[in-house]
Design a protein around this motif. Structure first.
Motif, short mmCIF file in Angstrom:
data_model
loop_
_atom_site.label_atom_id
_atom_site.label_comp_id
_atom_site.label_asym_id
_atom_site.label_seq_id
_atom_site.Cartn_x
_atom_site.Cartn_y
_atom_site.Cartn_z
N LEU A 185 0.81 -1.22 0.00
CA LEU A 185 0.00 0.00 0.00
C LEU A 185 0.85 1.27 0.00
CD1 LEU A 185 -2.80 -1.03 2.53
CD2 LEU A 185 -2.98 -0.88 0.03
N SER A 186 2.15 1.13 0.23
CA SER A 186 3.02 2.30 0.37
C SER A 186 3.97 2.47 -0.80
CB SER A 186 3.80 2.22 1.69
OG SER A 186 2.91 2.38 2.78
N VAL A 187 3.57 1.96 -1.98
CA VAL A 187 4.29 2.24 -3.22
C VAL A 187 3.28 2.75 -4.25
CG1 VAL A 187 6.05 0.48 -2.76
CG2 VAL A 187 4.06 -0.11 -4.13
N VAL A 188 3.78 3.36 -5.31
CA VAL A 188 2.89 3.88 -6.35
C VAL A 188 2.53 2.77 -7.34
CG1 VAL A 188 2.71 5.47 -8.30
CG2 VAL A 188 3.68 6.25 -6.13
N ASP A 189 3.54 2.11 -7.92
CA ASP A 189 3.30 1.06 -8.90
C ASP A 189 3.17 -0.27 -8.16
OD1 ASP A 189 3.23 -0.74 -10.98
OD2 ASP A 189 4.81 0.25 -12.14
N ARG A 190 1.96 -0.55 -7.70
CA ARG A 190 1.74 -1.73 -6.88
C ARG A 190 1.84 -3.02 -7.68
NH1 ARG A 190 -3.31 1.00 -3.51
NH2 ARG A 190 -2.00 2.38 -2.23
#
Length: 313
Positions: A185-190
């Motif tokens: 949940l704490s990255v942009v490109d999941r």
């Protein structure tokens, strides 16, 4: 036998193709990598929770290609380092002492310390303890004060709930919420993170017995002046950091919602008016996952200039 990079699945080894090294810090076995020319300016890359040196895998190539030395430890309780059952080994003060011991055991001098997440309080605490070792500092998505506190860390859901007695050990320890869904949940490109990266973090925390640090370490984040046991430490940190006159750089993820740029990146510039940046990159809290190579170039350019300044002086 301790787990090493060579013992991890091939996909992880290919993305982190370095040699495992170990040393003893304060009676515990610390894993680290030490790459590049030993006589070159050293760069110390410090991670936080629930990560390990693997977080820096895309940051490292530009640093090494530029001819610098890169040292990347796994904090005690994390990665391939020893994972003690004694929770006293996982306090903020102990982690800071471990970084001091690393600096001394490797005899690192004129080092640029790059701090992310808990790498900030631990790395900056180490610099304040041994200021003779540091040449410069770069900070990203981190902090070194009690106030302002992160709104994220003050929420009942999910933060306080996850770190409550019994519940924290159950969700984070037994079920591995960190590094699982928490990092996702704490990255942009999941999608890319799930396909290419998450296995590297889960492989070293694949059993409940290995995950104690993921729910103990965060309990040392100060969120209120009436009860937090680490308030004196963070007050000491803030006062000491404000007096640092080292070259400094601030790098931040535009989408960070754990330590949002306003007020956290701004606060670094209040403490360090001389700091360069803020250099914004794509990224939530684990910004290295979205912009590792770009961060590597920013750090490399910073170290180049710091090294020239050092030689001129």
């Amino acid at each position: 036998m301790p787990q090493t990079i060579a013992s991890l699945p091939q996909e992880i080894r290919e993305r982190y193709p370095y040699t495992s090294r170990f040393l003893t810090v304060n009676g515990r076995r610390m894993h680290y990598i030490d790459e590049g020319d030993r006589d070159a300016p050293p760069v110390l890359l410090l991670h936080g929770n629930p990560t390990w040196g693997y977080l820096w895998r895309d940051v490292l190539p530009p640093i090494l290609s530029a001819g610098f030395r890169a040292v990347v430890p796994d904090m005690i309780g994390m990665g391939l380092s020893e994972k003690p059952h004694d929770h006293r080994a996982l306090t903020l003060d102990n982690h800071t002492a471990d970084v001091v011991a690393l600096l001394q055991r490797l005899d690192l001098r004129k080092v640029t310390v790059v701090c992310h997440d808990w790498g900030g309080p631990t790395g900056l605490g180490a610099i304040l303890t041994r200021p003779d070792r540091a040449a410069a500092v770069a900070v990203m998505s981190t902090w070194a004060w009690a106030s302002p506190a992160s709104e994220f860390h003050q929420r009942v859901m999910p933060w306080r709930y996850m770190h409550a007695p019994l519940i924290g050990g159950y969700l984070l320890g037994r079920h591995g919420a960190m590094p699982g869904r928490g990092m996702y949940l704490s990255v942009v490109d999941r999608d890319r993170f799930r396909a290419e990266a998450s296995a590297g973090f889960e492989a070293v925390l694949d059993e409940p017995d290995k995950r104690a640090a993921t729910w103990i370490w965060p309990r040392y984040i100060p969120i209120g002046r009436d009860s937090d046991v680490t308030l004196p430490r963070f007050d000491w940190l803030e006062a000491g950091v404000a007096r640092l006159e080292l070259p400094a750089s601030v790098i931040w993820g535009r989408e960070d919602d754990v330590f949002p740029a306003e007020p956290f990146a701004r606060r670094w510039h209040e403490l360090w008016p001389h700091a360069e940046g803020t250099h914004y990159v794509t990224g939530r809290h684990f910004l290295q996952e979205d912009s590792g190579a770009e961060i590597g170039e920013l750090v490399t350019d910073f170290v180049r200039r710091v090294s020239r300044i050092g030689k001129a002086g």
